[in-house]
Design a protein around this motif. Structure first.
Motif, PDB file in Angstrom:
ATOM      1  N   TRP A  18      -1.892   1.836  11.958  1.00 55.99           N
ATOM      2  CA  TRP A  18      -1.898   3.259  12.348  1.00 55.99           C
ATOM      3  C   TRP A  18      -3.328   3.738  12.577  1.00 55.99           C
ATOM      4  O   TRP A  18      -3.618   4.410  13.580  1.00 55.99           O
ATOM      5  CB  TRP A  18      -1.225   4.096  11.263  1.00 55.99           C
ATOM      6  CG  TRP A  18      -1.477   5.558  11.420  1.00 55.99           C
ATOM      7  CD1 TRP A  18      -0.826   6.422  12.250  1.00 55.99           C
ATOM      8  CD2 TRP A  18      -2.466   6.339  10.732  1.00 55.99           C
ATOM      9  NE1 TRP A  18      -1.346   7.685  12.130  1.00 55.99           N
ATOM     10  CE2 TRP A  18      -2.355   7.670  11.207  1.00 55.99           C
ATOM     11  CE3 TRP A  18      -3.425   6.058   9.763  1.00 55.99           C
ATOM     12  CZ2 TRP A  18      -3.173   8.697  10.739  1.00 55.99           C
ATOM     13  CZ3 TRP A  18      -4.243   7.065   9.301  1.00 55.99           C
ATOM     14  CH2 TRP A  18      -4.116   8.371   9.786  1.00 55.99           C
ATOM     15  N   ALA A  25      -5.049   6.086   5.618  1.00 51.67           N
ATOM     16  CA  ALA A  25      -4.627   4.724   5.957  1.00 51.67           C
ATOM     17  C   ALA A  25      -4.620   3.832   4.722  1.00 51.67           C
ATOM     18  O   ALA A  25      -3.740   2.974   4.572  1.00 51.67           O
ATOM     19  CB  ALA A  25      -5.552   4.149   7.028  1.00 51.67           C
ATOM     20  N   ARG A  82      -1.528   4.690   2.417  1.00 55.70           N
ATOM     21  CA  ARG A  82      -0.256   4.158   2.932  1.00 55.70           C
ATOM     22  C   ARG A  82      -0.329   2.668   3.241  1.00 55.70           C
ATOM     23  O   ARG A  82       0.674   2.079   3.634  1.00 55.70           O
ATOM     24  CB  ARG A  82       0.148   4.907   4.201  1.00 55.70           C
ATOM     25  CG  ARG A  82       0.280   6.399   4.037  1.00 55.70           C
ATOM     26  CD  ARG A  82       1.092   6.997   5.171  1.00 55.70           C
ATOM     27  NE  ARG A  82       0.539   6.696   6.481  1.00 55.70           N
ATOM     28  CZ  ARG A  82      -0.299   7.487   7.151  1.00 55.70           C
ATOM     29  NH1 ARG A  82      -0.691   8.631   6.609  1.00 55.70           N
ATOM     30  NH2 ARG A  82      -0.742   7.151   8.340  1.00 55.70           N
ATOM     31  N   TRP A  83      -1.521   2.094   3.097  1.00 55.08           N
ATOM     32  CA  TRP A  83      -1.789   0.721   3.496  1.00 55.08           C
ATOM     33  C   TRP A  83      -1.268   0.499   4.918  1.00 55.08           C
ATOM     34  O   TRP A  83      -0.426  -0.357   5.193  1.00 55.08           O
ATOM     35  CB  TRP A  83      -1.185  -0.283   2.530  1.00 55.08           C
ATOM     36  CG  TRP A  83      -1.873  -1.623   2.632  1.00 55.08           C
ATOM     37  CD1 TRP A  83      -1.511  -2.663   3.441  1.00 55.08           C
ATOM     38  CD2 TRP A  83      -3.041  -2.050   1.929  1.00 55.08           C
ATOM     39  NE1 TRP A  83      -2.397  -3.706   3.285  1.00 55.08           N
ATOM     40  CE2 TRP A  83      -3.347  -3.363   2.362  1.00 55.08           C
ATOM     41  CE3 TRP A  83      -3.862  -1.451   0.981  1.00 55.08           C
ATOM     42  CZ2 TRP A  83      -4.425  -4.080   1.868  1.00 55.08           C
ATOM     43  CZ3 TRP A  83      -4.938  -2.161   0.487  1.00 55.08           C
ATOM     44  CH2 TRP A  83      -5.204  -3.472   0.926  1.00 55.08           C
ATOM     45  N   ASP A  84      -1.790   1.290   5.811  1.00 53.59           N
ATOM     46  CA  ASP A  84      -1.322   1.277   7.203  1.00 53.59           C
ATOM     47  C   ASP A  84      -2.523   1.140   8.135  1.00 53.59           C
ATOM     48  O   ASP A  84      -2.886   2.075   8.856  1.00 53.59           O
ATOM     49  CB  ASP A  84      -0.538   2.551   7.500  1.00 53.59           C
ATOM     50  CG  ASP A  84       0.315   2.428   8.755  1.00 53.59           C
ATOM     51  OD1 ASP A  84       0.136   1.430   9.484  1.00 53.59           O
ATOM     52  OD2 ASP A  84       1.132   3.322   9.016  1.00 53.59           O
ATOM     53  N   VAL A 102       3.271  -8.104  11.020  1.00 55.50           N
ATOM     54  CA  VAL A 102       3.132  -7.176   9.900  1.00 55.50           C
ATOM     55  C   VAL A 102       4.352  -7.300   9.005  1.00 55.50           C
ATOM     56  O   VAL A 102       5.405  -7.790   9.419  1.00 55.50           O
ATOM     57  CB  VAL A 102       2.982  -5.718  10.398  1.00 55.50           C
ATOM     58  CG1 VAL A 102       1.692  -5.547  11.187  1.00 55.50           C
ATOM     59  CG2 VAL A 102       4.176  -5.305  11.254  1.00 55.50           C
ATOM     60  N   ARG A 134       8.157  -2.384   5.469  1.00 53.98           N
ATOM     61  CA  ARG A 134       7.683  -1.392   4.514  1.00 53.98           C
ATOM     62  C   ARG A 134       8.191  -1.681   3.107  1.00 53.98           C
ATOM     63  O   ARG A 134       7.497  -1.411   2.123  1.00 53.98           O
ATOM     64  CB  ARG A 134       8.139   0.007   4.946  1.00 53.98           C
ATOM     65  CG  ARG A 134       7.564   0.500   6.248  1.00 53.98           C
ATOM     66  CD  ARG A 134       6.053   0.460   6.285  1.00 53.98           C
ATOM     67  NE  ARG A 134       5.418   1.291   5.272  1.00 53.98           N
ATOM     68  CZ  ARG A 134       4.105   1.409   5.126  1.00 53.98           C
ATOM     69  NH1 ARG A 134       3.292   0.717   5.910  1.00 53.98           N
ATOM     70  NH2 ARG A 134       3.595   2.184   4.192  1.00 53.98           N
ATOM     71  N   SER A 153      -1.731  -8.507  10.075  1.00 53.22           N
ATOM     72  CA  SER A 153      -2.182  -7.585   9.033  1.00 53.22           C
ATOM     73  C   SER A 153      -1.702  -8.134   7.695  1.00 53.22           C
ATOM     74  O   SER A 153      -0.503  -8.107   7.393  1.00 53.22           O
ATOM     75  CB  SER A 153      -1.621  -6.175   9.274  1.00 53.22           C
ATOM     76  OG  SER A 153      -2.125  -5.633  10.476  1.00 53.22           O
TER      77      SER A 153
END
Length: 669
Positions: free
Chosen positions: A569, A561, A564-566, A336, A339, A182
């Motif tokens: 998830w 998403a 949160r740039w996730d 990844v 955070r 990612s």
């Protein structure tokens, strides 16, 4: 042969005069059912079980263009997608270009005058020979991931990902890591792939990387040239033209370059000692082959990695459910960022649906540029930074309606949707291209039209008036920009055509998000997040003034998403929902499309597994209908074999109506 009931090898006798040229992998001509047809020589054998054999008629070219490993891959792909080997080989090997073939053969003739010894008989090179290249040798690689004092590649940009350095070390050691990556916003993804390729080449193995389009290919080409030096990789793309494409293919087939990169056309490219397969942005629909048997580049590369024991790198700003399945099943590890690193690299993302001014002014809710987006654009331009505006529809007004009764405007001849090409142009049909200058609404008789959907050119026109004196550029189907300068300016782009701005965009505005979110498609949310992430990744970090405004409700899962740039998830959530509903990739799904009688006939002939579920029929297009067949993933091979055998029965009977078979189609509705 492409017919399903003839999808098997056939034996022929090789005449003495062709014995030297009739090698595995060459193109040949043979007599089949009384006709002279083209074929491939797959294998030479001492004897055959068939008592009477015809002779090989001709060796079209002595160049063995079909590598043994590619032939094995093609057979596996044909079995995976219930197709025929002939159709896959048509995709795997480009058409012959005789002039290019003669030129390359002539250039190589002096070196090939003396036959090369077999690998078993070839002595190991001495240390002096290994350290002193000949003047004609290919330049040594100059990798981005430079080896450190202990011989381990420097992690470079992979340092931002905890598992990144370990990935490079594994590749440099010749191991077979499998990773789902990612990428961070603003990441130079091409340089990271170049790092991975350079580490693989340093281990003495080859690499193959597939991207979606020509812009991505140019970017990866530049990164690999900087990493490995000129002449160490080739680019394969259908857009190159017959001669250049065939020249690049032969260069790869002769192992003159250890690395092949390209678009979908490169997924079957021959690579000597393949050590790494990679794909960037595997959710792009350009990776899906539109010709039978409709393979997807990601699945072809995963199959290839399994057959040739190669490492795998699946990367993107977003993540597909298929990539998430690789992680959850343990087939691959995710790469990844922490955070803390993510927060430092991401722009400030806000949904316009949470704009408090919308609550005070309900009329503003229907505006295409809410106050939050307007403010973000204005502040970026004042700071002398460019602004990117993503509009999901190209053209001027791609859809119009009656201004009186709001009924969609339709062509009087074919009932296709009418569109306006420009401010002063006459409405025209998007299907038959006829001009409807004297259009009158059949419901109320009104002659005035209003916009139903606003395109990129109309958006550029409106924003140009809103910000006078600011240069406005458009990037879309007619002209796709690769880069734009870093000063103040507006860039209006359709999804996938967003140019890179020098220093990054000060603001990215994502307009008309409903066009992506409301599509009748299983992948609508996944596709929306992928498009938004690709545009948002071009913005500056929040600390440098980068802002992203998405005109959508902040409570929607794809918007959450993005905030949160996730992407992992959202991919996990998407995969869980598909497991619950029984959709790919949690299950294997086959689509059978054709006339109703033909679809019923094929399914009646198919010996489907007991676990198979039939869904449908539903209308497809015209007078055709579609049936879906669903089985657990463990029964995928049984389903494909059953459908292929049923298609063979129909082709042997010369059934008149064709049936289209697709395994795990991108669009099922």
């Amino acid at each position: 042969m492409p017919l399903a009931h003839l999808d098997r090898p056939f034996d022929y006798l090789v005449p003495q005069e062709l014995a030297a040229e009739a090698l595995p992998g060459v193109r040949v001509k043979v007599r089949f059912a009384g006709q002279l047809v083209s074929g491939w020589l797959l294998e030479r054998a001492e004897r055959s079980d068939h008592p009477r054999l015809a002779y090989l008629e001709k060796v079209v070219s002595p160049v063995p263009v079909l590598a043994p490993e590619v032939a094995r891959l093609a057979r596996a792909v044909a079995d995976r997608y219930a197709g025929s080997l002939a159709d896959v080989l048509r995709l795997a090997v480009p058409p012959r270009h005789a002039r290019v073939e003669k030129e390359i053969t002539a250039q190589a003739a002096p070196d090939e005058a003396t036959p090369a010894p077999s690998p078993e008989a070839a002595p190991a090179p001495s240390p002096e020979a290994a350290s002193t290249p000949s003047p004609e040798a290919t330049p040594e690689p100059r990798p981005i991931a430079r080896p450190g004092s202990d011989g381990v590649p420097e992690p470079g940009g992979w340092r931002d990902y905890p598992a990144g350095p370990a990935l490079l070390r594994a590749l440099a050691a010749g191991r077979v890591p499998r990773a789902v990556w990612s990428a961070l916003p603003g990441e130079d993804w091409a340089a990271r792939y170049a790092d991975a390729v350079a580490a693989t080449v340093a281990a003495g193995r080859g690499a193959l990387v597939v991207v979606a389009d020509g812009r991505d290919l140019d970017r990866l080409d530049a990164a690999l040239t900087a990493a490995l030096g000129p002449g160490r990789h080739v680019c394969l793309s259908a857009a190159l033209g017959p001669a250049r494409r065939y020249r690049a293919f032969l260069t790869a087939r002769r192992a003159d370059a250890p690395v092949v990169i390209g678009t979908r056309a490169a997924m079957f490219a021959p690579v000597a000692r393949l050590g790494l397969v990679g794909i960037w942005d595997d959710g792009d629909d350009l990776h899906a082959e539109p010709r039978a048997p409709y393979p997807h580049a990601r699945e072809v590369l995963l199959t290839r990695a399994q057959l040739e024991q190669a490492a795998t790198l699946v990367g993107g700003y977003a993540r597909t459910a298929e990539a998430q399945l690789l992680v959850e099943t343990g087939w691959a590890r995710e790469v990844v960022a922490d955070r803390a690193v993510l927060r430092a690299r991401t722009p400030a993302v806000a949904p316009a649906g949470d704009d408090p001014q919308l609550a005070r002014d309900p009329a503003a809710a229907t505006a295409r540029l809410p106050s939050l987006a307007w403010t973000a654009a204005r502040e970026a331009l004042r700071a002398d930074l460019p602004v990117l505006v993503q509009v999901p529809r190209r053209g001027y007004l791609p859809s119009v309606a009656c201004a009186e009764c709001r009924a969609p405007a339709r062509c009087p001849h074919c009932a296709g949707p009418l569109a306006l090409p420009s401010a002063g142009g006459a409405p025209g049909c998007r299907w038959c291209a006829r001009v409807a200058a004297a259009y009158a609404c059949p419901h109320c008789g009104g002659r005035r039209l209003r916009a139903s959907v606003v395109g990129a050119r109309r958006t550029a026109e409106e924003l140009g008036r809103a910000f006078p004196g600011v240069p406005v550029r458009t990037s879309g189907r007619e002209e796709v920009l690769a880069e734009v300068p870093g000063g103040a300016g507006l860039v209006i782009a359709t999804p996938g055509a967003e140019p890179v701005a020098s220093g990054g965009y000060g603001a990215v505005l994502l307009l008309d998000t409903w066009a992506l979110l409301t599509r009748a498609d299983l992948r609508a949310g996944e596709e929306a997040l992928r498009r938004w992430s690709a545009a948002a990744a071009l913005a500056r970090p929040a600390a440098a003034g980068g802002r992203v405004v998405v005109v959508a409700d902040g409570g929607l899962a794809p918007v959450q998403a993005l905030l949160r740039w996730d992407a992992p998830w959202f991919a996990a959530r998407e995969l869980a929902e598909r497991r619950e509903l029984g959709f790919p990739p949690a299950v294997r799904m086959a689509s059978v499309t054709g006339p109703p009688t033909a679809v019923a006939d094929l399914l009646a002939q198919a010996r489907l597994p007991d676990e198979a579920e039939l869904l449908g029929p539903v209308p497809a297009d015209g007078e055709r209908e579609r049936m879906l067949v669903r089985v657990p993933r463990a029964r995928a091979a049984v389903l494909a074999e059953a459908l292929h055998e049923a298609a063979a029965v129909r082709s042997a009977r010369k059934a008149p109506d064709p049936v289209r078979l697709e395994i795990d189609p991108l669009a099922m509705f």
